[in-house]
Design a protein around this motif. Structure first.
Motif, PDB file in Angstrom:
ATOM      1  N   PRO A  80       0.664  -1.085  -0.074  1.00 44.12           N
ATOM      2  CA  PRO A  80      -0.017   0.005  -0.121  1.00 44.12           C
ATOM      3  C   PRO A  80       0.949   1.369  -0.082  1.00 44.12           C
ATOM      4  O   PRO A  80       1.923   1.285   0.573  1.00 44.12           O
ATOM      5  CB  PRO A  80      -0.761  -0.141   1.252  1.00 44.12           C
ATOM      6  CG  PRO A  80      -0.595  -1.506   1.930  1.00 44.12           C
ATOM      7  CD  PRO A  80       0.417  -2.114   1.041  1.00 44.12           C
ATOM      8  N   PRO A  81       0.367   2.111  -0.517  1.00 43.48           N
ATOM      9  CA  PRO A  81       1.349   3.578  -0.615  1.00 43.48           C
ATOM     10  C   PRO A  81       1.535   4.150   0.810  1.00 43.48           C
ATOM     11  O   PRO A  81       0.328   4.101   1.504  1.00 43.48           O
ATOM     12  CB  PRO A  81       0.390   4.540  -1.395  1.00 43.48           C
ATOM     13  CG  PRO A  81      -0.991   3.933  -1.346  1.00 43.48           C
ATOM     14  CD  PRO A  81      -1.028   2.457  -1.240  1.00 43.48           C
ATOM     15  N   ALA A  82       2.599   4.646   0.928  1.00 45.58           N
ATOM     16  CA  ALA A  82       2.762   5.040   2.230  1.00 45.58           C
ATOM     17  C   ALA A  82       1.941   6.617   2.544  1.00 45.58           C
ATOM     18  O   ALA A  82       1.710   7.272   1.511  1.00 45.58           O
ATOM     19  CB  ALA A  82       4.417   5.452   2.516  1.00 45.58           C
ATOM     20  N   GLU A  83       1.407   6.778   3.620  1.00 42.97           N
ATOM     21  CA  GLU A  83       0.363   7.903   3.773  1.00 42.97           C
ATOM     22  C   GLU A  83       1.198   8.725   4.848  1.00 42.97           C
ATOM     23  O   GLU A  83       1.765   8.399   6.019  1.00 42.97           O
ATOM     24  CB  GLU A  83      -0.990   7.573   4.206  1.00 42.97           C
ATOM     25  CG  GLU A  83      -1.443   6.521   3.146  1.00 42.97           C
ATOM     26  CD  GLU A  83      -3.147   6.422   3.409  1.00 42.97           C
ATOM     27  OE1 GLU A  83      -3.649   7.160   4.197  1.00 42.97           O
ATOM     28  OE2 GLU A  83      -3.661   5.209   2.948  1.00 42.97           O
ATOM     29  N   GLU A  84       1.036  10.135   4.780  1.00 42.01           N
ATOM     30  CA  GLU A  84       1.512  10.977   5.705  1.00 42.01           C
ATOM     31  C   GLU A  84       0.590  11.216   6.831  1.00 42.01           C
ATOM     32  O   GLU A  84       0.891  11.544   7.966  1.00 42.01           O
ATOM     33  CB  GLU A  84       1.845  12.377   4.827  1.00 42.01           C
ATOM     34  CG  GLU A  84       2.815  12.257   4.009  1.00 42.01           C
ATOM     35  CD  GLU A  84       3.067  13.230   3.171  1.00 42.01           C
ATOM     36  OE1 GLU A  84       2.374  14.569   3.522  1.00 42.01           O
ATOM     37  OE2 GLU A  84       3.889  13.434   2.123  1.00 42.01           O
ATOM     38  N   HIS A  85      -0.811  10.914   6.893  1.00 49.39           N
ATOM     39  CA  HIS A  85      -1.592  11.051   7.825  1.00 49.39           C
ATOM     40  C   HIS A  85      -2.478   9.685   7.890  1.00 49.39           C
ATOM     41  O   HIS A  85      -2.374   9.032   6.828  1.00 49.39           O
ATOM     42  CB  HIS A  85      -2.745  12.253   7.426  1.00 49.39           C
ATOM     43  CG  HIS A  85      -3.124  12.016   6.019  1.00 49.39           C
ATOM     44  ND1 HIS A  85      -4.367  11.064   5.726  1.00 49.39           N
ATOM     45  CD2 HIS A  85      -2.758  12.422   4.775  1.00 49.39           C
ATOM     46  CE1 HIS A  85      -4.653  11.204   4.413  1.00 49.39           C
ATOM     47  NE2 HIS A  85      -3.831  12.092   3.770  1.00 49.39           N
ATOM     48  N   PRO A  86      -3.017   9.520   9.017  1.00 48.87           N
ATOM     49  CA  PRO A  86      -3.585   8.295   9.408  1.00 48.87           C
ATOM     50  C   PRO A  86      -4.745   7.974   8.285  1.00 48.87           C
ATOM     51  O   PRO A  86      -5.516   9.078   7.974  1.00 48.87           O
ATOM     52  CB  PRO A  86      -4.154   8.321  10.657  1.00 48.87           C
ATOM     53  CG  PRO A  86      -4.097   9.703  11.148  1.00 48.87           C
ATOM     54  CD  PRO A  86      -3.119  10.464  10.207  1.00 48.87           C
ATOM     55  N   GLU A 119      -6.970   1.181 -15.603  1.00 54.01           N
ATOM     56  CA  GLU A 119      -5.520   0.959 -15.059  1.00 54.01           C
ATOM     57  C   GLU A 119      -4.920   2.098 -14.320  1.00 54.01           C
ATOM     58  O   GLU A 119      -4.139   1.735 -13.346  1.00 54.01           O
ATOM     59  CB  GLU A 119      -4.813   0.204 -16.028  1.00 54.01           C
ATOM     60  CG  GLU A 119      -5.235  -1.036 -16.892  1.00 54.01           C
ATOM     61  CD  GLU A 119      -4.567  -1.259 -18.127  1.00 54.01           C
ATOM     62  OE1 GLU A 119      -4.455  -2.592 -18.419  1.00 54.01           O
ATOM     63  OE2 GLU A 119      -4.018  -0.505 -18.822  1.00 54.01           O
ATOM     64  N   GLU A 120      -4.914   3.298 -14.764  1.00 51.66           N
ATOM     65  CA  GLU A 120      -4.381   4.356 -14.389  1.00 51.66           C
ATOM     66  C   GLU A 120      -5.151   4.706 -12.829  1.00 51.66           C
ATOM     67  O   GLU A 120      -4.233   5.032 -12.069  1.00 51.66           O
ATOM     68  CB  GLU A 120      -4.514   5.489 -15.139  1.00 51.66           C
ATOM     69  CG  GLU A 120      -3.828   5.416 -16.555  1.00 51.66           C
ATOM     70  CD  GLU A 120      -4.080   6.492 -17.631  1.00 51.66           C
ATOM     71  OE1 GLU A 120      -5.223   7.391 -17.142  1.00 51.66           O
ATOM     72  OE2 GLU A 120      -3.447   6.645 -18.288  1.00 51.66           O
ATOM     73  N   ALA A 121      -6.436   4.479 -12.817  1.00 54.98           N
ATOM     74  CA  ALA A 121      -6.986   4.681 -11.476  1.00 54.98           C
ATOM     75  C   ALA A 121      -6.577   3.854 -10.382  1.00 54.98           C
ATOM     76  O   ALA A 121      -6.334   4.143  -9.526  1.00 54.98           O
ATOM     77  CB  ALA A 121      -8.470   4.866 -11.812  1.00 54.98           C
ATOM     78  N   ALA A 122      -6.428   2.583 -10.640  1.00 57.02           N
ATOM     79  CA  ALA A 122      -6.149   1.614  -9.997  1.00 57.02           C
ATOM     80  C   ALA A 122      -4.511   1.727  -9.636  1.00 57.02           C
ATOM     81  O   ALA A 122      -4.257   1.555  -8.319  1.00 57.02           O
ATOM     82  CB  ALA A 122      -6.007   0.117 -10.372  1.00 57.02           C
ATOM     83  N   ALA A 123      -3.827   2.297 -10.511  1.00 56.21           N
ATOM     84  CA  ALA A 123      -2.400   2.463 -10.229  1.00 56.21           C
ATOM     85  C   ALA A 123      -2.055   3.544  -9.140  1.00 56.21           C
ATOM     86  O   ALA A 123      -1.451   3.726  -8.219  1.00 56.21           O
ATOM     87  CB  ALA A 123      -1.642   2.722 -11.356  1.00 56.21           C
ATOM     88  N   ARG A 124      -2.929   4.589  -9.478  1.00 57.08           N
ATOM     89  CA  ARG A 124      -2.974   5.822  -8.440  1.00 57.08           C
ATOM     90  C   ARG A 124      -3.311   5.428  -7.027  1.00 57.08           C
ATOM     91  O   ARG A 124      -2.788   6.076  -6.119  1.00 57.08           O
ATOM     92  CB  ARG A 124      -3.890   6.777  -8.831  1.00 57.08           C
ATOM     93  CG  ARG A 124      -3.521   7.849 -10.031  1.00 57.08           C
ATOM     94  CD  ARG A 124      -4.346   9.219 -10.124  1.00 57.08           C
ATOM     95  NE  ARG A 124      -5.752   8.750 -10.422  1.00 57.08           N
ATOM     96  CZ  ARG A 124      -6.127   8.423 -11.812  1.00 57.08           C
ATOM     97  NH1 ARG A 124      -5.575   8.413 -12.860  1.00 57.08           N
ATOM     98  NH2 ARG A 124      -7.499   8.179 -11.891  1.00 57.08           N
ATOM     99  N   LEU A 125      -4.117   4.394  -7.084  1.00 56.78           N
ATOM    100  CA  LEU A 125      -4.349   3.943  -5.450  1.00 56.78           C
ATOM    101  C   LEU A 125      -3.596   2.767  -4.900  1.00 56.78           C
ATOM    102  O   LEU A 125      -3.582   2.589  -3.727  1.00 56.78           O
ATOM    103  CB  LEU A 125      -5.902   3.590  -5.438  1.00 56.78           C
ATOM    104  CG  LEU A 125      -6.983   4.339  -5.615  1.00 56.78           C
ATOM    105  CD1 LEU A 125      -8.393   3.784  -5.706  1.00 56.78           C
ATOM    106  CD2 LEU A 125      -6.760   5.440  -4.551  1.00 56.78           C
ATOM    107  N   GLY A 126      -2.433   2.491  -6.031  1.00 56.28           N
ATOM    108  CA  GLY A 126      -1.650   1.290  -5.567  1.00 56.28           C
ATOM    109  C   GLY A 126      -2.070   0.014  -5.482  1.00 56.28           C
ATOM    110  O   GLY A 126      -1.833  -0.815  -4.658  1.00 56.28           O
ATOM    111  N   SER A 127      -3.198  -0.267  -6.339  1.00 55.35           N
ATOM    112  CA  SER A 127      -4.126  -1.558  -6.016  1.00 55.35           C
ATOM    113  C   SER A 127      -4.193  -2.262  -7.422  1.00 55.35           C
ATOM    114  O   SER A 127      -3.790  -1.485  -8.540  1.00 55.35           O
ATOM    115  CB  SER A 127      -5.579  -1.365  -5.655  1.00 55.35           C
ATOM    116  OG  SER A 127      -6.150  -0.508  -6.537  1.00 55.35           O
ATOM    117  N   SER A 128      -4.509  -3.661  -7.585  1.00 59.95           N
ATOM    118  CA  SER A 128      -4.227  -4.164  -8.870  1.00 59.95           C
ATOM    119  C   SER A 128      -5.939  -3.599  -9.534  1.00 59.95           C
ATOM    120  O   SER A 128      -6.666  -3.302  -8.826  1.00 59.95           O
ATOM    121  CB  SER A 128      -4.572  -5.602  -8.653  1.00 59.95           C
ATOM    122  OG  SER A 128      -5.849  -6.046  -7.784  1.00 59.95           O
TER     123      SER A 128
END
Length: 168
Positions: A80-86, A119-128
């Protein structure tokens, strides 16, 4: 991941099972293992793909993908992408009902331009793509199950405004 040790293990188990039947049964078992090898590899690939989908469901928005290169299977883990906030808690509607534990496979035909956008939307969220589609469909179904908002219940002839008073 090399599947050869697992295929060889199945070959040995089949030979052991045929041993009490004598030499003829052992010869038959040996003749059957060669044509079954590709079927066994395909069954193992299907099992590993199903496991990766299940893990992806638990890891979302991260994902695990199974890749086949030649006869070797590999796994690609996208954390999962690292998040700066919870992270905000996901709405209940965004997660499909997974209590029954079963999944099905469907074929979805998309125009090429829409496929690229998915595919772009999924990649932006870091998911398949699969995980993204499951969440989007679950959210859409949940929205469709909700009663319409009060504005949507008005007649098509009403502007949604009302006036009170006297007219001469």
């Amino acid at each position: 991941m090399d599947l050869t040790p697992f295929v060889d293990q199945l070959r040995r188990e089949l030979a052991l099972a045929a041993a009490p039947g004598g030499e003829e049964a052992q010869a038959l078992a040996e003749r059957l293992t060669a044509p079954l090898e590709s079927s066994v590899r395909l069954a193992l690939l299907s099992a590993l793909s199903a496991a990766a989908e299940e893990i992806t469901g638990q890891l979302a928005p991260g994902s695990v993908d199974v890749r086949l290169r030649g006869s070797d299977i590999g796994f690609v883990v996208t954390p999962p992408p690292a998040e700066e906030h919870p992270p905000a808690p996901a709405p209940e509607t965004a997660v499909p009902d997974a209590d029954d534990g079963s999944t099905i496979r469907i074929t979805l035909r998309l125009p090429e331009t829409l496929k690229v956008r998915v595919e772009e939307a999924a990649a932006r969220l870091g998911s398949s793509v699969n995980t993204w589609l499951v969440r989007v469909v679950a959210d859409a179904v949940a929205r469709a199950d909700r009663p319409p908002a009060p504005e949507a219940r008005r007649s098509r002839w009403s502007s949604g405004q009302s006036y009170t008073g006297w007219v001469r």
